[in-house]
Design an enzyme around this catalytic site. Structure first.
Site, PDB file in Angstrom:
ATOM      1  CG  HIS A   1     -11.996  95.342  44.849  1.00  8.96           C
ATOM      2  ND1 HIS A   1     -12.829  94.382  44.653  1.00  8.96           N
ATOM      3  CD2 HIS A   1     -10.695  94.930  45.395  1.00  8.96           C
ATOM      4  CE1 HIS A   1     -12.124  93.242  45.054  1.00  8.96           C
ATOM      5  NE2 HIS A   1     -10.875  93.674  45.491  1.00  8.96           N
ATOM      6  CD  GLU A   2      -7.353  97.208  45.869  1.00 10.70           C
ATOM      7  OE1 GLU A   2      -6.809  97.200  47.092  1.00 10.70           O
ATOM      8  OE2 GLU A   2      -7.568  96.320  45.217  1.00 10.70           O
TER       9      GLU A   2
ATOM     10  CG  HIS B   1      -9.543  95.026  50.183  1.00 12.12           C
ATOM     11  ND1 HIS B   1     -10.166  93.937  50.558  1.00 12.12           N
ATOM     12  CD2 HIS B   1      -9.209  94.833  48.636  1.00 12.12           C
ATOM     13  CE1 HIS B   1     -10.253  93.020  49.483  1.00 12.12           C
ATOM     14  NE2 HIS B   1      -9.734  93.466  48.413  1.00 12.12           N
TER      15      HIS B   1
END
Length: 405
Positions: free
Chosen positions: A26-27, A30
């Site tokens: 998920h990170e 980003h």
């Protein structure tokens, strides 16, 4: 003592391992999208707490492995506040500080001074990365292992049940539910379990005839080996496929990708359906789980995988496949949760950016602060409710009551 310690390890280690992988992806969503747009970043951390390992790359990003394997985070340069969406006054102060330290124009490398559409894409990339991970994992499972399809053949009809009232008979083969074709008994269970109180339309194959039946599931409390005690819809059918009806299907790469997309969509659709039924009062929300319930589920799945075959190689393979499937489901859940329009989540940031795109200016600081507090309160209430569910399913309160008496 060793047995209890072993149970803790069985429950916590797989959960923390899978959680860390899913949150790291998920990170990374980003991070990689930010790097694509030239955003300056300070740190990418796997885990929280004290640093175990750390190195800084040539771009000035600190890559960090921390002691607590509870996920991870990416820190963009110039973070001003917890909301991640500073107001005009905060932006002006940040710009002045950057220009004083690094010179005019340096602010263009910072997230907050990128065009709003780029910031929105960077925020959305986290949940999108979770969905892509789920599709990838499902694709691997469908292509490498395949799936066993058990046609929903009726083996038993409970007396005075909704199925009996609808006219189901032993030997019926369910081919459609609510106008949708079904090939596996699990699809029947999934749809019926989330339809208590709502009429469900079936098409069954009875001999050489197609028969249409309507049954309304009633809510019953049941003990699920993975989820614990939950209330679900039931119509009183027992399903069992004949041996020669069971098929094991392995898909090609292209078909596996399609199946992965379909499976991810079904999980999202089921989640939305369940939440919708909660808000309309047709479900009590007892299937919502917090960290305790998710850890319990991961432990139960791990235990089942270990016990399925005593051969070490088979045990390792079963464990790997089980955790892969669990990671796909958890990844979808984390991606979906982060898209909710709550200010402290990615979805809340997207709402702020939508406002900024329309009005050409960020939300005032007071509104952002209020939204942040409301968001924290909502998340806290959700976690408390989910944890209450987890404890109820574990019968903890009955256990404590027995101790007191």
């Amino acid at each position: 003592m060793l047995g209890a310690l072993g149970q803790v390890v069985m429950y916590l280690v797989p959960f923390l391992l899978v959680l860390t992988v899913v949150v790291t992806i998920h990170e990374l969503g980003h991070f990689l999208t930010g790097r694509l747009f030239g955003v300056k970043m300070d740190r990418f951390s796997i885990g929280f707490g004290p640093t175990l390992l750390s190195r800084t790359d040539k771009r000035g990003v600190e890559w960090r492995l921390a002691a607590l394997p509870l996920g991870g985070y990416v820190r963009f340069a110039g973070d001003l506040d917890a909301t991640g969406v500073p107001d005009r006054k905060g932006l002006d102060a940040l710009k002045a500080r950057i220009q004083a330290d690094e010179g005019p124009g340096a602010e263009r490398d910072y997230l907050y001074f990128k065009p709003v559409w780029q910031r929105a894409l960077i925020v959305a990339a986290g949940p999108v990365a979770n969905f892509i991970l789920a599709i990838l994992l499902f694709t691997i499972l469908f292509s490498a292992v395949g799936v066993q399809l058990r046609p929903p053949r009726v083996a038993d009809v409970a007396v005075e049940s909704p199925a009996a009232a609808a006219g189901f008979q032993r030997g019926d083969l369910i081919t459609q539910i609510n106008g949708r074709a079904v090939e596996d008994g699990r699809d029947v269970i999934r749809i019926v379990s989330l339809s208590s109180g709502d009429p469900v339309r079936f098409v069954v194959e009875r001999g050489d005839q197609q028969v249409q039946l309507v049954a309304t599931p009633v809510r019953e409390v049941t003990q699920d080996p993975i989820a614990g005690r939950v209330s679900i819809g039931r119509i009183g059918l027992g399903l069992a496929s004949a041996r020669d009806e069971i098929r094991h299907v392995r898909y090609g790469v292209v078909e596996s990708v399609g199946q992965g997309v379909r499976q991810t969509g079904e999980v999202l659709s089921t989640t939305l359906t369940y939440l919708g039924r909660i808000f309309t009062g047709r479900e009590n929300g007892d299937q919502l789980s917090g960290p305790i319930g998710i850890a319990k589920a991961s432990g139960a799945l791990t235990n089942a995988a270990v016990q399925a075959n005593p051969d070490p190689t088979a045990m390792a393979m079963n464990l790997l496949l089980t955790l892969t499937s669990f990671a796909a489901i958890l990844s979808i859940g984390i991606g979906f949760l982060n898209l909710l329009p709550i200010p402290v989540l990615d979805g809340g940031h997207l709402v702020f950016y939508a406002y900024e795109a329309v009005t050409r200016q960020p939300l005032p600081a007071g509104i952002q602060e209020a939204g942040f507090r409301v968001g924290l309160a909502l998340l806290a209430c959700f976690m408390l409710f989910a944890t209450w569910n987890d404890l109820q399913k574990l019968n903890l309160f009955q256990f404590l009551g027995g101790l007191v008496s």
